[in-house]
Design a protein around this motif. Structure first.
Motif, PDB file in Angstrom:
ATOM      1  N   VAL A  43     -38.080 -18.981 -59.987  1.00  0.00           N
ATOM      2  CA  VAL A  43     -38.908 -19.347 -58.839  1.00  0.00           C
ATOM      3  C   VAL A  43     -40.335 -19.662 -59.294  1.00  0.00           C
ATOM      4  CG1 VAL A  43     -39.939 -18.496 -56.694  1.00  0.00           C
ATOM      5  CG2 VAL A  43     -37.533 -18.078 -57.164  1.00  0.00           C
ATOM      6  N   ALA A  70     -40.363 -23.051 -60.792  1.00  0.00           N
ATOM      7  CA  ALA A  70     -40.277 -24.081 -59.757  1.00  0.00           C
ATOM      8  C   ALA A  70     -41.636 -24.268 -59.082  1.00  0.00           C
ATOM      9  CB  ALA A  70     -39.216 -23.706 -58.722  1.00  0.00           C
ATOM     10  N   MET A  71     -42.286 -23.145 -58.760  1.00  0.00           N
ATOM     11  CA  MET A  71     -43.600 -23.209 -58.104  1.00  0.00           C
ATOM     12  C   MET A  71     -44.614 -23.920 -59.006  1.00  0.00           C
ATOM     13  SD  MET A  71     -43.542 -21.739 -55.176  1.00  0.00           S
ATOM     14  CE  MET A  71     -42.056 -21.166 -54.366  1.00  0.00           C
ATOM     15  N   ILE A 112     -44.079 -27.607 -59.158  1.00  0.00           N
ATOM     16  CA  ILE A 112     -44.562 -28.254 -57.936  1.00  0.00           C
ATOM     17  C   ILE A 112     -46.088 -28.296 -57.931  1.00  0.00           C
ATOM     18  CG2 ILE A 112     -44.742 -27.958 -55.425  1.00  0.00           C
ATOM     19  CD1 ILE A 112     -41.823 -27.346 -55.397  1.00  0.00           C
TER      20      ILE A 112
END
Lengths: 346, 346, 346
Positions: free
Chosen positions: B163, B166-167, B170
């Protein structure tokens, strides 16, 4: 309102019924029926007084007496120690206003008019306020349910009173906002310079009389709840969340639907959202304060009530950002209400 | 910013206090006060460097150093193994920015200007991004709390790192988006061709010095948390979610309010939402990665943090789709923040 | 669609594979691959028939056969008693449509066009409908999970059937709404007076043939699920929520992306939201009714499915109130989907 007049006949019937000790279910039904027209007259009397008092005090009176019926019923339930019924009827009034009243308005209005538009701006202001109010009201409950339940009851009380105080302050600031600093945002279309139908004296007399009779009927009603639910194996919770809000709001409900059928969706939505706001920011805090006279009532809702409240937020949020309604949206709101009610029954 | 300068006096005081082993509560307060002006100078130095570097690198520097204070404090908390404090301060920064900063901006701005409008389009882009970011960040926690807790810890770590990755991706794509492919969407009004007040050399020197002193003060601060909470019977959690975010964000908070009082609500809202985004997409992943140096920190928030985060999403969502603000909305946001804080205390 | 034709080769391969009892994982993969082009042809055949039948019946056919593949696969899973797989694939279709299809459309469309605009009005009507539908579908589950679990199973059945009935009635009213009372709101751009490529006879033949072969392949597929998940230590739940929806929706997914790349974001969004609506209002109720033939299936979703559904609501709600999309939003939706999928795996 006109055909509701005939329901006044239930007032003497209810007194006889109470006297001859009819079955609780009958007393419940009869006193419910007698409250409906009284709530209607009370609303009318408040409107009349507003004409004499001018719009500012009138708006305040309307805001304060608009949910007087719920307040009176809840007061007697509070006195009888039926805390679950009181809290359920607070949550039930909000979801009833948002799902049932708004749904019925959109349905019946939508059957007459293909697409009904409303002023997004005004609806957004009150729906924002409702969002914040519901969130504020729910936070103690959400935290309680997710926390390890080792918290001491006295702390709950303290938290409930703080939240009630915060809500009540926002209620007062909200009145100041709508009737003073931002009064031009609202009411511009309500100014229609009405003429009073009743004299001021008559209006006040009706208001006082209705309050007294509603108080009497509420005592009958609340007294019948416990024995009735035992016999019928209904939960008190169901009575609180579905039935009492329908009785207490019947007059406003019919007004909202009538407005929707006149294509005044703004007014219908304002009744639904505004009534919910009053319940949260005025009725609920007052009940918490009043409960201190008997036994402190916490403001901790159960999970069912939380879910129902959050759902109603999401929906009113969606509705507000749309600016239009049609009959299908109305049916969907009513369907969500029915599904919630069915879930409560089982 | 000007009166904050005097807070610099707390730097020498804090060193003396640490040396003579003052009570932890005093060390906590003094080092907190000394961090506030340092964070402000750091922000100013970053702005100055941006003037020399041009808008593209400047934007990147601003985005990266904007939450440097939180990052440094959290790093020392991480090193001290205070994982609950670190995670609480991540959640606390987001709700502080959304409820307290935005609320105070709307309130103080609204007291000067009746209705404040802002550019819905820009706010919608960042509020969408915040929605997705908060949801992404919360999903592992929501699933963990609803799941039967038989999952193995090693799997949590693996999920947390995924996670975080992914953050962070982004975050990088978001920088590419705002400074390259869609740069015209933003910043058009920031171009005001400012003149530097400081030389580049001075700016860099200030940046480096502030970083060093903040690091020192953060070590004092974090070192005092455990003994202080024990003495005061406050939870570490409360310190993490309420107090540390207020210290770390004080400089930005005052900027946002100043902007709101100049009727630049766009900028105030962008500071609040943008700062939250940076916390989630940049600070949180970096902390997860850094924790691998000590002991892996999972990204699993507790239920309180989840509720607070979701509430802040709902509210920013509502605010964004409105396009206007007034003082009453500001008070309501602050009231929700106070109710959350009260719920944390009990 | 063109390259998908070659996947037809997997039909004979799957029959051979089943005959020589290949490992379940291979049977699962081969039958999955064979279903993808069949679903595509079925969609094409329905479109062709629509040309002959006129827009009204055509719309109805499209709405009914659009999710025929999922319906057939789910029917065989139902028959095999794999209730968890069936319910997971209902939830998975909705989140797949909202997060993956919409995300991929926004990403690939956004790579070609900087900002893609779409008709907010149309999207709002269907996203409102989706909001109400998901809420209605989730309420029994939310209440079940928060309730003390002393409820009797027979009551669940009764509640599930009521909810299914309510959904189905709204589905029918929705068709009446879009094809009768409010037909001008929709479809104005679909009227493009297309010419049929296939004769009516051929179209019907293709439809019937595809249905039969999909039924056969679904039986292979479902038969392989249990042994495969046992060998691979995957959960059946993961197969239901991630893999089956991707297979069942592959044809629509590719159409949505193609439309987005032609800058027809309205159509892409309508496919994603419309397909989700059909799953909830048509496929789910039909499956509940069909389950009465075997063993009644309740409509109670587990917590994971609930969270995923609610997240998809929040996101579609946000997307709808925006009116614009770009590649970064697309990536964020896909990232949320990946994080959800990762959480399901552990």
């Amino acid at each position: 309102m006109n055909f509701l007049k005939f329901f006044l006949i239930f007032i003497p019937i209810s007194i006889v019924a109470e006297f001859i000790k009819l079955k609780p279910i009958w007393i419940f039904i009869i006193s419910s029926f007698s409250i409906i027209p009284l709530a209607g007259f009370m609303g009318e009397a408040t409107e009349e007084i507003s004409v004499y008092s001018g719009p500012r005090i009138g708006g305040f009176l309307n805001a304060t007496f608009g949910n007087a019926t719920e307040l009176i019923i809840s007061f007697f339930a509070l006195k009888a120690g039926l805390f679950d019924v009181v809290k359920a009827s607070i949550a039930g009034s909000v979801i009833g206003n948002i799902l049932l009243v708004l749904g019925a308005s959109m349905l019946f209005g939508g059957l007459k008019y293909k697409v009904q538009k409303f002023n997004k701006k005004i609806v957004e202001v009150s729906s924002s306020m409702l969002l914040f109010a519901v969130i504020g009201l729910c936070i103690p409950a959400i935290f309680t349910h997710t926390a390890n339940k080792e918290l001491i009851t006295s702390k709950y009380e303290w938290l409930s009173i703080s939240v009630a105080l915060a809500m009540f302050i926002i209620y007062l600031l909200g009145l100041y906002f709508s009737f003073h600093t931002h009064k031009d945002l609202y009411g511009s279309e309500h100014v229609e310079n009405e003429k009073a139908k009743w004299s001021l004296k008559k209006s006040i007399l009706v208001l006082v009389l209705c309050t007294l009779v509603i108080a009497l009927e509420s005592e009958f009603l609340v007294g019948s709840v416990e024995p009735m639910t035992e016999t019928l194996k209904l939960s008190e919770f169901f009575v609180g969340i579905i039935i009492i809000p329908i009785i207490g709001n019947a007059a406003e409900h019919s007004t909202a639907i009538v407005m929707a059928m006149k294509n005044k969706m703004d007014v219908a939505i304002e009744i639904a959202i505004g009534s919910s706001l009053q319940i949260i920011l005025f009725v609920a805090p007052i009940l918490v304060f009043l409960s201190l006279l008997f036994k402190p009532m916490s403001i901790i809702f159960n999970e069912f009530e939380l879910v129902a409240l959050v759902v109603s937020i999401l929906i009113v949020n969606r509705v507000a950002s749309d600016g239009e309604s049609n009959w299908l949206e109305g049916i969907q709101l009513i369907a969500v209400y029915i599904i919630i009610a069915l879930s409560f029954i089982i």
